[in-house]
Each structure stands twice: as structure tokens, then as C-alpha cells.
Design a protein around this motif. Structure first.
Motif, PDB file in Angstrom:
ATOM      1  N   THR A 479      72.250  37.885  16.728  1.00 32.71           N
ATOM      2  CA  THR A 479      73.076  36.666  16.777  1.00 32.71           C
ATOM      3  C   THR A 479      73.665  36.434  18.172  1.00 32.71           C
ATOM      4  O   THR A 479      73.737  35.287  18.632  1.00 32.71           O
ATOM      5  N   VAL A 480      74.063  37.498  18.849  1.00 31.09           N
ATOM      6  CA  VAL A 480      74.716  37.342  20.152  1.00 31.09           C
ATOM      7  C   VAL A 480      73.771  36.707  21.163  1.00 31.09           C
ATOM      8  O   VAL A 480      74.162  35.825  21.945  1.00 31.09           O
ATOM      9  N   ALA A 481      72.517  37.124  21.163  1.00 29.61           N
ATOM     10  CA  ALA A 481      71.565  36.572  22.134  1.00 29.61           C
ATOM     11  C   ALA A 481      71.373  35.077  21.924  1.00 29.61           C
ATOM     12  O   ALA A 481      71.256  34.301  22.886  1.00 29.61           O
ATOM     13  N   ASP A 482      71.344  34.634  20.670  1.00 29.20           N
ATOM     14  CA  ASP A 482      71.246  33.201  20.403  1.00 29.20           C
ATOM     15  C   ASP A 482      72.494  32.457  20.868  1.00 29.20           C
ATOM     16  O   ASP A 482      72.411  31.332  21.384  1.00 29.20           O
ATOM     17  N   THR A 483      73.646  33.067  20.675  1.00 31.52           N
ATOM     18  CA  THR A 483      74.892  32.445  21.129  1.00 31.52           C
ATOM     19  C   THR A 483      74.885  32.288  22.646  1.00 31.52           C
ATOM     20  O   THR A 483      75.269  31.229  23.176  1.00 31.52           O
ATOM     21  N   TYR A 484      74.466  33.335  23.341  1.00 32.21           N
ATOM     22  CA  TYR A 484      74.341  33.246  24.798  1.00 32.21           C
ATOM     23  C   TYR A 484      73.378  32.125  25.174  1.00 32.21           C
ATOM     24  O   TYR A 484      73.634  31.342  26.104  1.00 32.21           O
ATOM     25  N   ALA A 485      72.228  32.063  24.483  1.00 33.54           N
ATOM     26  CA  ALA A 485      71.198  31.073  24.819  1.00 33.54           C
ATOM     27  C   ALA A 485      71.733  29.654  24.677  1.00 33.54           C
ATOM     28  O   ALA A 485      71.408  28.768  25.481  1.00 33.54           O
ATOM     29  N   ASP A 486      72.550  29.413  23.638  1.00 25.28           N
ATOM     30  CA  ASP A 486      73.133  28.084  23.462  1.00 25.28           C
ATOM     31  C   ASP A 486      73.885  27.645  24.712  1.00 25.28           C
ATOM     32  O   ASP A 486      73.756  26.498  25.174  1.00 25.28           O
ATOM     33  N   VAL A 487      74.680  28.556  25.252  1.00 23.27           N
ATOM     34  CA  VAL A 487      75.490  28.223  26.418  1.00 23.27           C
ATOM     35  C   VAL A 487      74.603  27.988  27.640  1.00 23.27           C
ATOM     36  O   VAL A 487      74.786  27.011  28.386  1.00 23.27           O
ATOM     37  N   TRP A 488      73.632  28.870  27.853  1.00 24.80           N
ATOM     38  CA  TRP A 488      72.747  28.722  29.018  1.00 24.80           C
ATOM     39  C   TRP A 488      71.920  27.443  28.924  1.00 24.80           C
ATOM     40  O   TRP A 488      71.685  26.785  29.939  1.00 24.80           O
ATOM     41  N   GLU A 489      71.485  27.070  27.735  1.00 27.32           N
ATOM     42  CA  GLU A 489      70.718  25.834  27.573  1.00 27.32           C
ATOM     43  C   GLU A 489      71.573  24.599  27.888  1.00 27.32           C
ATOM     44  O   GLU A 489      71.104  23.660  28.533  1.00 27.32           O
ATOM     45  N   ASP A 490      72.808  24.618  27.429  1.00 22.22           N
ATOM     46  CA  ASP A 490      73.631  23.408  27.484  1.00 22.22           C
ATOM     47  C   ASP A 490      74.405  23.223  28.780  1.00 22.22           C
ATOM     48  O   ASP A 490      74.742  22.087  29.137  1.00 22.22           O
ATOM     49  N   TYR A 491      74.689  24.306  29.514  1.00 24.12           N
ATOM     50  CA  TYR A 491      75.636  24.199  30.619  1.00 24.12           C
ATOM     51  C   TYR A 491      75.082  24.576  31.989  1.00 24.12           C
ATOM     52  O   TYR A 491      75.856  24.674  32.950  1.00 24.12           O
ATOM     53  N   THR A 492      73.780  24.764  32.105  1.00 24.03           N
ATOM     54  CA  THR A 492      73.235  25.111  33.422  1.00 24.03           C
ATOM     55  C   THR A 492      72.666  23.907  34.162  1.00 24.03           C
ATOM     56  O   THR A 492      72.739  23.842  35.390  1.00 24.03           O
ATOM     57  N   LEU A 493      72.105  22.945  33.439  1.00 23.88           N
ATOM     58  CA  LEU A 493      71.473  21.809  34.116  1.00 23.88           C
ATOM     59  C   LEU A 493      72.439  21.079  35.037  1.00 23.88           C
ATOM     60  O   LEU A 493      72.054  20.607  36.116  1.00 23.88           O
ATOM     61  N   GLN A 494      73.686  20.971  34.626  1.00 24.59           N
ATOM     62  CA  GLN A 494      74.646  20.165  35.382  1.00 24.59           C
ATOM     63  C   GLN A 494      74.813  20.648  36.818  1.00 24.59           C
ATOM     64  O   GLN A 494      75.121  19.847  37.722  1.00 24.59           O
ATOM     65  N   PHE A 495      74.598  21.936  37.070  1.00 25.15           N
ATOM     66  CA  PHE A 495      74.764  22.461  38.415  1.00 25.15           C
ATOM     67  C   PHE A 495      73.674  21.961  39.368  1.00 25.15           C
ATOM     68  O   PHE A 495      73.891  21.906  40.578  1.00 25.15           O
ATOM     69  N   PHE A 496      72.515  21.624  38.843  1.00 20.35           N
ATOM     70  CA  PHE A 496      71.352  21.294  39.653  1.00 20.35           C
ATOM     71  C   PHE A 496      71.055  19.789  39.699  1.00 20.35           C
ATOM     72  O   PHE A 496      70.135  19.359  40.394  1.00 20.35           O
TER      73      PHE A 496
END
Length: 730
Positions: A479-496
């Protein structure tokens, strides 16, 4: 860049007259593939005993003679080994010496050398070479392809100690032999020339460095070495049963794939990268898996096993490139003052780690064949690296997964979505992902592809593997890896994200056309709205927060992820489609394919200077990026035909634009079929783009066959319906 493809199946004794001694237990006929990519003529010979790639380079009338000269090169997968002979005309006039393989009055022939010996047989190839006038062999390099790469791409640098070991001798039949014993003291490489058809005897000039002197005419040659060989996977062995028909349908591609496929690893490309590269192997597997053989001894397990064998057990890093053969001994002496041929690995890349969980999940969780192999495969003990001997594949996989979980945790933590917590290049390294040339990501330190696609894809895979019973020491990962993935999917694009207002975009493109002296039209009339894209990296070589270079790396996210943030997904797909449909220099599209970089919006002259048609990752086309973009867009479009249809599927205008971009991409792919098997190509411009070999303009010549460029064996064009707002289809 038209490739002339034809196969010669050897069935007559006459062809084998050149061979020293023939092995008798090969179950299949040997094969020869000839690929013409002027000024390079490529010949691949393979049988069950050995594999060889011969490249004869003869300058064309329009060749850049500072980069291209007469050359005979033989590359062997075993030990990443080879020889190169650099020739010059004795009259001193560059461009007057032409060479070609075989007697000009006969069909070109290549035959094997196989001579039983202890501890290993002498193997190689023999053929003949013809000079149109008298020639001097000025530079012979025998031993390692890595050393040959140092010479061809490193400013003609020669390693004096290695060159001093070359031994020259005249043979009784008027020929000459050059041989060199490797640094291991046991392996020898031989290169022998013998006059044919009345050609002059060869002479040795020993002034300064020895050189061989040839008359105009034809000379037989043999190139061989006595080194343990790899077990090649034949075309029938590298493909799964359902894909065997590809052997007859696409003989060039399937036999090229076979040349690069061995029982314990797949090789990146011929000739420059004829060895293990972890990233290349796994990207190729991701794209080729539908056609590759599975189970014990199959191509899929060869890839996954080769990566696990080479994990750095201390920190979980996956190996980028192995160091083997004579170059391994050379590096062990340089680094440790130790004469040893023990292999080592290069761990400077950051992206390779993240592919491993994905390929493991795709095979060991998602396929029946993989599920049946989990126990036996994971119990395999490593044997390639001394440091890993005795460790199981299961243990090595967990070490890498632990690294991924640890390094991704800070960004995924509450309030942790900061630039500092993104994945950076390793300290003191200027490269770290697939754009690994000096200016590949514009001097950036935080790569776009790694952070927005590879990290979340790896996390999703770790969660799936955990739920399937892997990583029993960490049950929480399910479950933790999926939770991490949610954040990385949703909040990384904005930086680029880069958004340039329409008026500013027009001005920037016009400035770029002037700065780069691009000979074509600016296409600025096609800019009808703001320009949006995601930059190559953060923290580049200027004061801009984002490296403002439009690129094709959107393909990673499309191919690897099925994100659920609907607003973000629709916007991301929209800008990808726009940039595919827009012609260069406004977008990425040209008649020779999608350029992997468009620097027109950089607003800094360094972008125009650093991303050109002569740069390895500049305004050039890479075959595998076309394949992954095609496969990625298809994956997103297929979501419209399944349950849980994304919002973009019901936006008629957006959906039609995405389908149009997909079809346009495939039109470009189909129009450039002759280039697809090669590594990378560039262009000239004369009332339009024409494809051209990168090696015409730079010392980094393109491999004629690249593993990840063979992925169109599995990636095919699909047909997608047009969806209307009311849900009906046309």
C-alpha cells in the motif's frame, strides 16, 4: 539513408573455402546480413560458434574527410572485443583511397574461422578487401571495442602502452600479420592480410610506429581471437512461439535481434555498444516483450537476470554498462594496480534502477509463464560480479527496491513536494539518464523523465510485486508504494511546465531560426495560441529554473503510467498532441521523424548552439523514442475502450486531436522505415528535410543496428475509433 537488405544462407562448400577449420555441430546454417548505409558497409556473420560484425568504411564524394576515412573494423560480442584498421592513400591525398569488401568481380563473401585450441578455440571471420590504389595501414587497434571508441570519439586518442604490444610480421606468402596479446596474458587477437590475384606483397615500414604498405588490388584478410564465446539465441530462440512468423516476414529485424541476443544478456547495439547496457536492455524488453521468448533460457529472463546479476549490493544501483574483456583488465590495472580480467560495472546513471521493478512486474506478475518461473528464477544465485556471488536474485531485487522506496519517500511525505526532494543526478556526474551526452539535458541536474515517469512507474510496480508475494520483509509496500506513486504522479509535472504566450513564442522561434541559421521556414504562422511543454530538466546551465527545450520524453509517462488526475491527464495529452502535430521549429515534427529536442523556446543562444542536428541528443531522430511515443499514445487511447473511461475520451475535440497526433506520428514512422533499425539519424535540408547519417557530421556515428530500435517488431500501428460527445462512435 537507404538500407539494402539481403540475406545469404550458406549452403555451398565454395563459400567456406576461406574458413580455417569448420565446427561440425552447428544445428543451423550460418547467416550473413549486409546493410548498406554509405559510407558504411556492414556485414554480420553468425553461427553457433561465434558472431562477428564487419564494417568497411569508404568515403563518398561528399563525405567530411575530417571525420570519415578508409577503415576496416571487426567487432565481436564476446568480451566486447574487436579490431580496427585505419588506412590512408600512399599518395597523401585524402579522398582518393577507396576500399570495399570482396573481389569486385565476385559476390561479397564472409566466412568463419574456427580453430580448436586450449583453453578456447580461435574464432573470427575471413574475407577479402580491395584497394583502388596503394594504401598504408596507419593505425591498427586490437583488443577492446571500448578502446576503439576512445579513438573514434575521443579525438583520435591512442593508448601508447596498448599500441606498443602490437606485433608485426611478414608471412611467407607475401602477407603480413599484426597480433596483440591482451593484458590478461592469455588472449590474443590476430589480423592477417594476404595478397590475392597478383597484388603486390605487403611491406612493413618500421620508422616511428610500424605501418603496413599495400599495393592497389585485392587482399584476403582474417580477423580472429581466442576468447570464451557467448551462447547466441537463434531467431527461433529469441522469439516466442506466437511470433515465429516474424522470421519470414521481417528477416532483417529478427536476425539483427538474434545477433544482439545471448543466453545471459542482450547487447545494446552494433558496433559501438556491443555489450550489456542495463537501460537499453530493459527499455527494449518493455517494448519487445509481446514477441520475446519467455521461460528458462529465454530472452526475457536473459534481460532481467543480467540486470540482477549486476546490481550494486551496497546501495542498490543498477549497472549502466558492464566493463569486460581486455578493457576490464586495463581498468583494473588503472584503478587497483591489479592484473585481473574480473568484470566491473558503471553505476553513474540514475534512471536504470527504476526500470527493474517494472520489467519484473510485467513478467513475473502479469504473465502465466512468469508466474510459473517465480520461485526458481528468484532462487538463482548471482555469479557475474565477485561481490554478488552467492546472493539470490530475490535478495538483489529487494536491495534495489529498498533504494527506490527510501529515495522516493521524502517527496511523498506530507509537505515534501519540493524541488530539493526530487531525484537529482549523482554528485560529480553530468549525465544520468538516456540523454547521456555532454549537453543532453542542457546541463540540468533534475531530469524530467526520471521524476515524472520512472519513479512513479517503479513505485506502482513495487506495490504490485509486494501484493503478489515479493519483498516479504516489507509487506507494507503493498500500500505504501502506491501512496508514494500517487504523489509522484500528481505533483512532479508542475516543476517542469513551460508555458510561453503566443506573441513571445513567435518572437523566440524567429530568433532561433536566425541564431541557428536553420535553412527552412520558421512556421510561426502555425502558432495560434500559447506554447506549452515540459522542459528536459531543472537547474540547467543558466539562470532559468527549467531547461526550456521541447522534447519527446512525454513518451515515458504515456507508456508507463495510467494516471487518474483527470484535469492533469487531459492537459498533458493535449500539449503532447500539439507538439507532435506542429512542424519544427514550432513543434517536434519533420518529414524525417520527431526530433527528440527542439531548443527554439530557450531564449538563450546556448540552446541553439547545444542542440543541433550534429548533437547526439539534439535536433535528431531516435527510433525507439518514436516506438515508445506510439506505444504510449496507444495505451492512453485504449483506456477509452475499457471500464473507467478517462474524461479526455468524452472531450470530442481533444480526443480527435490525440488520434490525429497518433496517426501523424505513424505516418512519419511509415515514411522512415529504412531508418528505423538504426540508432539515431539526422538531416540535411534542401526544399525539405532529408534523412542523413549522424556520422556524416560528428565522430559519434550511429550504430547500424540498435537493440531498442528493433522494437517495431512488437509495436504496430493501431486503429482507434472517433468518439462523439454522446458516446456514439464513428
Amino acid at each position: 539513408m537507404a538500407f539494402n537488405r539481403f540475406w545469404f544462407w550458406y549452403s555451398t562448400i565454395a563459400l567456406l573455402l576461406h574458413a580455417t577449420t569448420l565446427a561440425t555441430d552447428c544445428p543451423e546454417s550460418p547467416t550473413l546480413l549486409h546493410l548498406s548505409d554509405g559510407p558504411y558497409e556492414n556485414y554480420f556473420y553468425s553461427d553457433c560458434d561465434s558472431s562477428s560484425h564487419i564494417i568497411v568504411t569508404s568515403p563518398l564524394p561528399n563525405s567530411n574527410l575530417d571525420l570519415i576515412g578508409p577503415r576496416l573494423l571487426v567487432a565481436w560480442p564476446a568480451g566486447n572485443s574487436g579490431i580496427v584498421s585505419i588506412f590512408e592513400s600512399q599518395n597523401g591525398q585524402r579522398g582518393t583511397l577507396g576500399i570495399h569488401l570482396g573481389d569486385s568481380s565476385s559476390v561479397e563473401t564472409v566466412a568463419p574461422i574456427y580453430d580448436e585450441g586450449k583453453p578456447y578455440p580461435e574464432v573470427g571471420v575471413t574475407s577479402s578487401i580491395t584497394f583502388n590504389n596503394s594504401a598504408t595501414l596507419t593505425v591498427p587497434i586490437l583488443g577492446s571495442i571500448r578502446i576503439i571508441r576512445d579513438y573514434t570519439e575521443g579525438g583520435r586518442y591512442l593508448h601508447p602502452n596498448l599500441q606498443a604490444a602490437n606485433q608485426f610480421s611478414i608471412t611467407t606468402d607475401g602477407g603480413a600479420t599484426i597480433n596483440r596479446t591482451w593484458l590478461d596474458g592469455a588472449t590474443t587477437t590476430w589480423l592477417t592480410f594476404t595478397p590475392m590475384n597478383g597484388s603486390d606483397p605487403i611491406r612493413i615500414n618500421r620508422d616511428n610506429s610500424p605501418v603496413l604498405l599495400f599495393g592497389a588490388g585485392t587482399y584476403s584478410f582474417s580477423a580472429s581471437f581466442n576468447y570464451p564465446q557467448l551462447k547466441r539465441l537463434s531467431p527461433k530462440q529469441v522469439l516466442n512461439q506466437a511470433s515465429i512468423g516474424l522470421i519470414d516476414a521481417q528477416p532483417d529485424e529478427t536476425n539483427s535481434l538474434s545477433f544482439l541476443a545471448y543466453s545471459d544478456k542482450l547487447l545494446a547495439g552494433a558496433w559501438r555498444f556491443l555489450t550489456y547496457f542495463g537501460r537499453d536492455s530493459m527499455i527494449s524488453l518493455l517494448l519487445l516483450q509481446p514477441v520475446l521468448s519467455d521461460g528458462q533460457g529465454g530472452a526475457i529472463e536473459a534481460v532481467i537476470g543480467s540486470v540482477l546479476e549486476r546490481i550494486n549490493k551496497n546501495d542498490g544501483s543498477a549497472c549502466h554498462e558492464e566493463v569486460i574483456g581486455d578493457f576490464a583488465t586495463y581498468m583494473n590495472i588503472q584503478d587497483h594496480n591489479l592484473v585481473s580480467d574480473s568484470p566491473t560495472c558503471d553505476y553513474k546513471m540514475i534512471d536504470t534502477d527504476y526500470y527493474l521493478p517494472v520489467v519484473m512486474k510485467n513478467y513475473l506478475v502479469d504473465t502465466e509463464a512468469g508466474k510459473n518461473r517465480v520461485s526458481d528464477f528468484l532462487k538463482t544465485t548471482a555469479s557475474f560480479l565477485a561481490d554478488n556471488k552467492g546472493l539470490t536474485y530475490e535478495a538483489l531485487a529487494q536491495i534495489t527496491a529498498e533504494k527506490i522506496m527510501q529515495t522516493s519517500a521524502p517527496f511523498a511525505a506530507p509537505g515534501g513536494q519540493t524541488k530539493a526532494n526530487l531525484i537529482h543526478l549523482k554528485d560529480n556526474q553530468s549525465v544520468g539518464e538516456w540523454r547521456d551526452s555532454g549537453n543532453g539535458i542542457g546541463g540540468g541536474r533534475i531530469p524530467y523523465d526520471v521524476n515524472t515517469a520512472l519513479v512513479p512507474a517503479a513505485l506502482r510496480a513495487i506495490a504490485a510485486l509486494s501484493r503478489a508475494g515479493f519483498f516479504t520483509d516489507h509487506p507494507e509496500w503493498a500500500t505504501v508504494a502506491d501512496t508514494y506513486a500517487d504523489v509522484w504522479e500528481d505533483y512532479t509535472l508542475q516543476f517542469f511546465e513551460v508555458v510561453i504566450p503566443q506573441t513571445g513564442a513567435v518572437s523566440l522561434v524567429k530568433d532561433y531560426v536566425n541564431q541557428s541559421k536553420f535553412p527552412g521556414p520558421s512556421q510561426t504562422e502555425t502558432i495560434q495560441s500559447d506554447i506549452k511543454f515540459y522542459g528536459l530538466a531543472l537547474d540547467g546551465g543558466n539562470d532559468q529554473p527549467v531547461v526550456r527545450v521541447m522534447n519527446t520524453d512525454d513518451c515515458f509517462r504515456h507508456f508507463l503510467l495510467e494516471t487518474s488526475n483527470q484535469t492533469q491527464l487531459s492537459s498533458f495529452l493535449s500539449q503532447t498532441a500539439d507538439n507532435i502535430l506542429q512542424p519544427f521549429p514550432v513543434g517536434l515534427s519533420s518529414s524525417v521523424g520527431l526530433f527528440v529536442a527542439n531548443p527554439a523556446y530557450g531564449g538563450d543562444p546556448s540552446y541553439a548552439q547545444g542542440f543541433t542536428r550534429t548533437d547526439y541528443h539534439g535536433t535528431v531522430v531516435w527510433s525507439w523514442q518514436l516506438a515508445m511515443m506510439g506505444a504510449g499514445l496507444a495505451r492512453q487511447l485504449r483506456r477509452c475502450e475499457a471500464d473507467g473511461v478517462p474524461v479526455f475520451c468524452h472531450d470530442e475535440s481533444l480526443y480527435r486531436k490525440i488520434v490525429a497526433a497518433y496517426n501523424h506520428l505513424w505516418d512519419l514512422i511509415d515514411a522512415n522505415k529504412d531508418q528505423l533499425g538504426g540508432e539515431v539519424w539526422t538531416w540535411t535540408y534542401n526544399n525539405g528535410f532529408q534523412a542523413a547519417p549522424l556520422g556524416d557530421f560528428t565522430a559519434s556515428e550511429s550504430d547500424i543496428r540498435q537493440l531498442w530500435s528493433l522494437t517495431f517488431l512488437a509495436i504496430q500501428r493501431e486503429t482507434f475509433k472517433q468518439y462523439r460527445l454522446n458516446g456514439s462512435t464513428t
